[in-house]
Structure formats: structure tokens, C-alpha cells
Design a protein around this motif. Sequence first.
Motif, PDB file in Angstrom:
ATOM      1  N   ARG A 101       0.832  -1.211   0.000  1.00 49.48           N
ATOM      2  CA  ARG A 101       0.000   0.000   0.000  1.00 49.48           C
ATOM      3  C   ARG A 101       0.864   1.257   0.000  1.00 49.48           C
ATOM      4  NH1 ARG A 101      -3.681  -0.363   4.982  1.00 49.48           N
ATOM      5  NH2 ARG A 101      -4.366   1.639   4.136  1.00 49.48           N
ATOM      6  N   LEU A 102       1.912   1.257   0.806  1.00 50.04           N
ATOM      7  CA  LEU A 102       2.800   2.420   0.839  1.00 50.04           C
ATOM      8  C   LEU A 102       3.552   2.585  -0.475  1.00 50.04           C
ATOM      9  CD1 LEU A 102       4.275   2.207   4.459  1.00 50.04           C
ATOM     10  CD2 LEU A 102       2.505   3.767   3.613  1.00 50.04           C
ATOM     11  N   ALA A 103       3.909   1.451  -1.095  1.00 53.83           N
ATOM     12  CA  ALA A 103       4.609   1.533  -2.384  1.00 53.83           C
ATOM     13  C   ALA A 103       3.706   2.153  -3.444  1.00 53.83           C
ATOM     14  CB  ALA A 103       5.070   0.139  -2.819  1.00 53.83           C
ATOM     15  N   ALA A 104       2.444   1.740  -3.484  1.00 52.23           N
ATOM     16  CA  ALA A 104       1.501   2.327  -4.428  1.00 52.23           C
ATOM     17  C   ALA A 104       1.289   3.806  -4.139  1.00 52.23           C
ATOM     18  CB  ALA A 104       0.173   1.581  -4.372  1.00 52.23           C
ATOM     19  N   ALA A 105       1.189   4.139  -2.859  1.00 50.19           N
ATOM     20  CA  ALA A 105       0.989   5.531  -2.470  1.00 50.19           C
ATOM     21  C   ALA A 105       2.164   6.394  -2.907  1.00 50.19           C
ATOM     22  CB  ALA A 105       0.794   5.621  -0.956  1.00 50.19           C
ATOM     23  N   ALA A 106       3.379   5.923  -2.664  1.00 52.66           N
ATOM     24  CA  ALA A 106       4.561   6.692  -3.036  1.00 52.66           C
ATOM     25  C   ALA A 106       4.648   6.875  -4.542  1.00 52.66           C
ATOM     26  CB  ALA A 106       5.826   5.991  -2.517  1.00 52.66           C
ATOM     27  N   PHE A 107       4.352   5.821  -5.299  1.00 54.48           N
ATOM     28  CA  PHE A 107       4.440   5.916  -6.755  1.00 54.48           C
ATOM     29  C   PHE A 107       3.422   6.918  -7.296  1.00 54.48           C
ATOM     30  CE2 PHE A 107       3.256   4.815 -11.052  1.00 54.48           C
ATOM     31  CZ  PHE A 107       4.479   4.615 -11.660  1.00 54.48           C
ATOM     32  N   TYR A 108       2.199   6.865  -6.815  1.00 51.73           N
ATOM     33  CA  TYR A 108       1.150   7.721  -7.368  1.00 51.73           C
ATOM     34  C   TYR A 108       1.327   9.182  -6.964  1.00 51.73           C
ATOM     35  CZ  TYR A 108      -3.470   8.690  -9.323  1.00 51.73           C
ATOM     36  OH  TYR A 108      -4.520   9.178 -10.092  1.00 51.73           O
ATOM     37  N   ALA A 109       2.004   9.411  -5.842  1.00 48.54           N
ATOM     38  CA  ALA A 109       2.236  10.779  -5.374  1.00 48.54           C
ATOM     39  C   ALA A 109       3.605  11.308  -5.782  1.00 48.54           C
ATOM     40  CB  ALA A 109       2.088  10.848  -3.850  1.00 48.54           C
ATOM     41  N   ASP A 324      -4.116  18.372 -26.022  1.00 45.83           N
ATOM     42  CA  ASP A 324      -3.061  18.066 -25.048  1.00 45.83           C
ATOM     43  C   ASP A 324      -3.238  16.626 -24.610  1.00 45.83           C
ATOM     44  OD1 ASP A 324      -1.094  18.050 -23.174  1.00 45.83           O
ATOM     45  OD2 ASP A 324      -1.814  19.755 -22.025  1.00 45.83           O
ATOM     46  N   GLY A 325      -2.836  15.698 -25.471  1.00 49.05           N
ATOM     47  CA  GLY A 325      -3.142  14.298 -25.253  1.00 49.05           C
ATOM     48  C   GLY A 325      -2.457  13.680 -24.057  1.00 49.05           C
ATOM     49  N   GLN A 326      -1.309  14.212 -23.646  1.00 45.12           N
ATOM     50  CA  GLN A 326      -0.588  13.607 -22.530  1.00 45.12           C
ATOM     51  C   GLN A 326      -1.380  13.686 -21.232  1.00 45.12           C
ATOM     52  OE1 GLN A 326       1.247  15.106 -19.794  1.00 45.12           O
ATOM     53  NE2 GLN A 326       2.703  13.493 -19.273  1.00 45.12           N
ATOM     54  N   VAL A 327      -2.347  14.581 -21.171  1.00 47.32           N
ATOM     55  CA  VAL A 327      -3.216  14.688 -19.995  1.00 47.32           C
ATOM     56  C   VAL A 327      -3.881  13.347 -19.681  1.00 47.32           C
ATOM     57  CG1 VAL A 327      -5.427  15.655 -19.260  1.00 47.32           C
ATOM     58  CG2 VAL A 327      -3.672  17.164 -20.157  1.00 47.32           C
ATOM     59  N   TYR A 328      -4.231  12.606 -20.733  1.00 52.18           N
ATOM     60  CA  TYR A 328      -5.046  11.403 -20.557  1.00 52.18           C
ATOM     61  C   TYR A 328      -4.231  10.171 -20.178  1.00 52.18           C
ATOM     62  CZ  TYR A 328      -8.350  14.537 -22.663  1.00 52.18           C
ATOM     63  OH  TYR A 328      -9.149  15.631 -22.907  1.00 52.18           O
ATOM     64  N   VAL A 329      -2.962  10.360 -19.857  1.00 52.99           N
ATOM     65  CA  VAL A 329      -2.136   9.267 -19.346  1.00 52.99           C
ATOM     66  C   VAL A 329      -2.449   8.991 -17.875  1.00 52.99           C
ATOM     67  CG1 VAL A 329       0.275   8.566 -18.936  1.00 52.99           C
ATOM     68  CG2 VAL A 329      -0.344   9.697 -21.058  1.00 52.99           C
ATOM     69  N   ALA A 330      -3.265   9.818 -17.239  1.00 52.06           N
ATOM     70  CA  ALA A 330      -3.552   9.684 -15.807  1.00 52.06           C
ATOM     71  C   ALA A 330      -4.038   8.294 -15.407  1.00 52.06           C
ATOM     72  CB  ALA A 330      -4.562  10.752 -15.375  1.00 52.06           C
ATOM     73  N   PRO A 331      -5.009   7.673 -16.104  1.00 50.18           N
ATOM     74  CA  PRO A 331      -5.403   6.314 -15.677  1.00 50.18           C
ATOM     75  C   PRO A 331      -4.285   5.301 -15.835  1.00 50.18           C
ATOM     76  CG  PRO A 331      -6.520   6.955 -17.714  1.00 50.18           C
ATOM     77  CD  PRO A 331      -5.885   8.189 -17.162  1.00 50.18           C
ATOM     78  N   PHE A 332      -3.373   5.522 -16.766  1.00 49.83           N
ATOM     79  CA  PHE A 332      -2.213   4.639 -16.909  1.00 49.83           C
ATOM     80  C   PHE A 332      -1.312   4.767 -15.687  1.00 49.83           C
ATOM     81  CE2 PHE A 332       1.926   3.726 -19.317  1.00 49.83           C
ATOM     82  CZ  PHE A 332       1.756   2.350 -19.230  1.00 49.83           C
ATOM     83  N   ALA A 333      -1.191   5.981 -15.154  1.00 46.45           N
ATOM     84  CA  ALA A 333      -0.411   6.179 -13.924  1.00 46.45           C
ATOM     85  C   ALA A 333      -1.040   5.427 -12.758  1.00 46.45           C
ATOM     86  CB  ALA A 333      -0.312   7.669 -13.606  1.00 46.45           C
ATOM     87  N   LEU A 334      -2.368   5.449 -12.685  1.00 45.74           N
ATOM     88  CA  LEU A 334      -3.049   4.736 -11.600  1.00 45.74           C
ATOM     89  C   LEU A 334      -2.891   3.227 -11.759  1.00 45.74           C
ATOM     90  CD1 LEU A 334      -4.748   4.893  -9.079  1.00 45.74           C
ATOM     91  CD2 LEU A 334      -6.793   5.014 -10.520  1.00 45.74           C
ATOM     92  N   ALA A 335      -2.970   2.735 -12.990  1.00 44.72           N
ATOM     93  CA  ALA A 335      -2.750   1.313 -13.231  1.00 44.72           C
ATOM     94  C   ALA A 335      -1.336   0.904 -12.821  1.00 44.72           C
ATOM     95  CB  ALA A 335      -2.991   0.984 -14.703  1.00 44.72           C
ATOM     96  N   GLN A 336      -0.366   1.754 -13.138  1.00 47.59           N
ATOM     97  CA  GLN A 336       1.007   1.455 -12.727  1.00 47.59           C
ATOM     98  C   GLN A 336       1.145   1.448 -11.211  1.00 47.59           C
ATOM     99  OE1 GLN A 336       4.319   3.355 -14.631  1.00 47.59           O
ATOM    100  NE2 GLN A 336       3.349   3.401 -16.640  1.00 47.59           N
ATOM    101  N   ALA A 337       0.448   2.341 -10.529  1.00 48.08           N
ATOM    102  CA  ALA A 337       0.520   2.363  -9.071  1.00 48.08           C
ATOM    103  C   ALA A 337       0.006   1.042  -8.496  1.00 48.08           C
ATOM    104  CB  ALA A 337      -0.298   3.533  -8.519  1.00 48.08           C
ATOM    105  N   ALA A 338      -1.096   0.519  -9.067  1.00 42.36           N
ATOM    106  CA  ALA A 338      -1.595  -0.784  -8.619  1.00 42.36           C
ATOM    107  C   ALA A 338      -0.581  -1.881  -8.930  1.00 42.36           C
ATOM    108  CB  ALA A 338      -2.929  -1.086  -9.298  1.00 42.36           C
ATOM    109  N   GLY A 339       0.092  -1.777 -10.082  1.00 41.93           N
ATOM    110  CA  GLY A 339       1.113  -2.755 -10.431  1.00 41.93           C
ATOM    111  C   GLY A 339       2.309  -2.717  -9.509  1.00 41.93           C
ATOM    112  N   VAL A 340       2.687  -1.518  -9.077  1.00 42.13           N
ATOM    113  CA  VAL A 340       3.792  -1.380  -8.124  1.00 42.13           C
ATOM    114  C   VAL A 340       3.455  -2.090  -6.823  1.00 42.13           C
ATOM    115  CG1 VAL A 340       4.972   0.308  -6.647  1.00 42.13           C
ATOM    116  CG2 VAL A 340       4.815   0.702  -9.103  1.00 42.13           C
ATOM    117  N   ALA A 341       2.189  -2.013  -6.402  1.00 40.04           N
ATOM    118  CA  ALA A 341       1.784  -2.716  -5.182  1.00 40.04           C
ATOM    119  C   ALA A 341       1.963  -4.227  -5.342  1.00 40.04           C
ATOM    120  CB  ALA A 341       0.329  -2.380  -4.856  1.00 40.04           C
ATOM    121  N   VAL A 342       1.639  -4.754  -6.522  1.00 42.16           N
ATOM    122  CA  VAL A 342       1.806  -6.187  -6.774  1.00 42.16           C
ATOM    123  C   VAL A 342       3.279  -6.570  -6.711  1.00 42.16           C
ATOM    124  CG1 VAL A 342       1.493  -8.026  -8.478  1.00 42.16           C
ATOM    125  CG2 VAL A 342      -0.304  -6.307  -8.146  1.00 42.16           C
ATOM    126  N   VAL A 343       4.143  -5.751  -7.322  1.00 33.72           N
ATOM    127  CA  VAL A 343       5.581  -6.027  -7.291  1.00 33.72           C
ATOM    128  C   VAL A 343       6.106  -5.965  -5.859  1.00 33.72           C
ATOM    129  CG1 VAL A 343       7.844  -5.192  -8.048  1.00 33.72           C
ATOM    130  CG2 VAL A 343       5.922  -5.209  -9.651  1.00 33.72           C
TER     131      VAL A 343
END
Length: 517
Positions: A101-109, A324-343
Motif C-alpha cells: 500500500r505504501l509503495a503504491a501511495a509513493a508511486f502515485y504521489a 493536449d493528449g498527454q493529460v489522458y495518461v492519468a489512468p495509466f499512472a493509476l494502473a502502474q501504481a496498482a502494479g507497483v503494489a503487486v511487485v
Amino acid sequence: MLARFGPAVLGLACGVLALGPALGPGFALRYDMVFVPDPPVRLPGGFPRAVPSDQVVALLSAVVPAEIVQKAILLGLFTLAASGAAALARDALPGGGIVPRLAAAAFYAWNAYLAQRLLIGQWALLLGYAGLPWAVRAAAGGRAGRLTVALLPAAVGGFQAMLVSALTVLPVAALRGGGGGARAVLSSVLRGGAVVGVLSLPWLVPALGSDAAADPAAVAAFAPRADGPFGTLGSLLALGGIWNSHAVVPGQEMPALATARLVLAAAAVAGFVRLGVVPARPAWWPGLAAAACAGVLVACAGAFAPGVPRALIGWWAGFGPLRDGQVYVAPFALAQAAGVAVVAAALRRSMPAPVAAAAVAVPMLALPTFALGAFGRLGTAEYPEEWRRVQAVVNGDPAPGALLSLPWSAYRAFPWNGGRVVLDPATKMFSRPVVWNDALVVGTGGGRRIRVAAESPRARRIGALLAGPAAVPLTGALKREGVRYVLAGGVDENTFLSRLPGATPVYRGPELLLIRL
């Protein structure tokens, strides 16, 4: 206590470390992040980019000083983002313990997306980013009341925050686990769409009634760009790729750091994919996966297939937010945060506890120069007293009419702001409409520049007047455009007043000249 409050405390600590000097006395002013003393509550003009965020800030500033409001919002972004990502990780790994949980929190923030959007001043967008984990959990639960509460930060942020949230929430609502057939899916999507639609009304209604125009040339100007050695696609995968090189974290392009971020992103994606193949995958996984893929595709379109968004914007200005398409990478960042928790959970099972706990620090080590206000790129400044005096004069005049802000440029680099570029503060300070040049000139490297035409028809007309022969008087034409005041900075007073016969200077200061027509 650690399990309950640890992620929020970690997010707050990330905020303090990242903002650094921006938490000092005064206002943090950088690009689109413009807070002003005693902001008025007023209806927007043109496309409602700052609705209802400006109005909410103005209401809060009536109770608490505006500079305190700004600092509370910025720190709240980090706290809300970290605690939400941790809650999402808890859903994914119910028995995983506190480390994932802390790993996901740190990654997303603490990642390139958050850093770059903060450095370009898009705090309102980041309100939606911070609330995104909570919105995903609420959409997966299928409860409209919880989704409404979870989307409130995005609703305050306005159009970009709500569009990013809609891109994420609607697929989650449509694809959430539990079965129920097509009728249940349709009902879930309708409920989610209704919540998104109602919370979007504060900006959607004025947007539909606006006469603002969108220039398709903006697609090339705001397309994602490489911010490291792995090209545009590598930058997007590592959650970077913003179009403005001055919004890049110092040293972000260094090969070692860029490699570390890309490896971390690859591990996070692998963790997220692994989460999707387990029998007890969370209900939000399919929808978040779809939203992450869609967001990356939108970002890639601007860089690799710009003809598509250009054609859409040319057909209807309502597609303008796609520029400004890079704005929409936000859900990808959240998916990565969940993936970091798995790792992190896998490391915890296979390694000593201290080694696994070190995963919490990896996002910060991969982007160390985000600390201390991105090594000084964020800071604070106090408005000179003349700005407050001009504000009092203009806002104290009950007569109608707009204020024209000069020089005819959207962004300024004031010496009293440490030379940091910021949107003209006049756009936020006055209770009457402000006419300013919302056209942009964006350099793309190699000396090439792209000009993005102004959105406001009145700004285009007044721009043409100002560009006319110096001998042509402007007073009558500006009055016909509904202008009552002209606020000019850095102009030769005698030369400028010669173009405004009959006008009255009502304030002269070291930097500002206020003229009433």
C-alpha cells in the motif's frame, strides 16, 4: 495506526518535500498556476477553463487568506492521491500488508506525470488526478452516492479533471465484475454517466454557450514530446512526455534516471497485468485496464497520428481538449501504481522485510530532482502593492465594462516573481471581464514555431486593432468592444496615451498604468 493513516502521512510528506520553497510566505506562481489576493467571485468569459475552480478558490479565500488556500490545495493533492492509491492497492491485495500500500501511495504521489503537470501549473487538473483512485473504487462498487463524493475534487477542478475522470470511471462502471448481463452493464454506465454529467454542468453549460474557437494547429503545438533518451513513446510509458520543456523536472533526461523510470514503469505494467489474471482480481481491473490503454492511445495520437485529432477539432471545437493528449495518461499512472503494489507484495514474500520496504523509496530515487520545488523551479512571491491598489480601483467601480490587459501577451516573467513565467495575473484579479491575448506561440525545436490562434473572438478583434498603425486612435474602437479600463505594464506612457485620446490615467506605478476610457 500505520495501516490506517500511513499512506496519507506519506502523501503529505511527499507534498512537503516536493513543494519545498513553494510552501513559504507568498504565492507560488508558475505558468497556469495563478492565485491572487482577494480573488473575486465572477462568471467566466470565453471557454470556461477555470470553472468552477476559480469560484471555489474565491469563496474559500473570503474565509482564509488566498495564499493559505493555495498551499492547502497543493498539499491536499499529494495526500489525497497517496491515500487513494493505497486504498486501491488494499482492494487488489487484501492480505498484502502495509508495504504494498505504501509503495503504491509513493508511486502515485511521486511520478513524472504529477511533477510535470504541477510545474506547468495545472493544479485544477491534478485535483481530478488525486481523486481518481477513489472514483475508480466507487464506480466499481456501483454506488452513485459514493461516486458523487469521490468525483467532487474533479468537479472542482473543472473540464480537464472531469474529462480524465470520465475516461476512467465509465469503463470501470461498464466492465466491473459481478456479471448481471447487458442490462446491468447499461444501468451501471448510465448511473456513472449521470453522475459525471451532473458534476460537469458548472463548466459544460458555459462551454456549450461559449463562442470560443479551437485552432487545429494546437495539436502539433501540444503533442507529447520526448523528455529523455527513449523517445516520445518511452517518455509516455514512463508517465512523462509533456509538450513544454520548461515543465520537465531538472535532470529528468539523464540516461540513468530515465532508464530507472522506464524499468520501474515496465515492472509496474507487468504487476498490473499479473493482477488481472488472478482468479480474485478486483472488480475495477478490466475497466482501469481499458481506460489506461485508451489514455495512452489518445496521447499517442497527438504525437504519431496528429491528423486524427486535427480533423476532429476542425469538425467540432468541442474536441479541443484532445489537443493536449498527454493529460489522458492519468489512468495509466493509476494502473502502474496498482502494479507497483503487486511487485512490492512479491518482494515482501521473497525478500527480507527491510529490503521489501525499500520499494517505497524507489519512485523518489527514480525522480530525485522533483524535491525542493523541482530544485527551485517552484517558489513564492509577494504581489507588489501597486497590484493591490489597481485591484481596489477597478473592483470598486460599479460601472460596467471590461478591462483590457497589456502587453498583448498571455504569459509574463515578472522580476518580483523570480523571473518565473506565469499567466497574466490580471485574468484572475478583477470582478469585471478581462480581455487578454489567449493566442500562444509554441516553439518545437530547430527554431520552428507554431502559432495557436486566440480562442476568444473579442480578443482576436482587439488584437487586430492593437496591431494596426500607431497613428490610429483606439478609444472609440475599444469602447465599442465594451472596454472601460486598460491596464498596461511596461509601456511608454506618452506614446501609449497618444493612441487613447480622451482617456484618463487613474493610477501610475513603477510597473502598472491604469487608464479609464
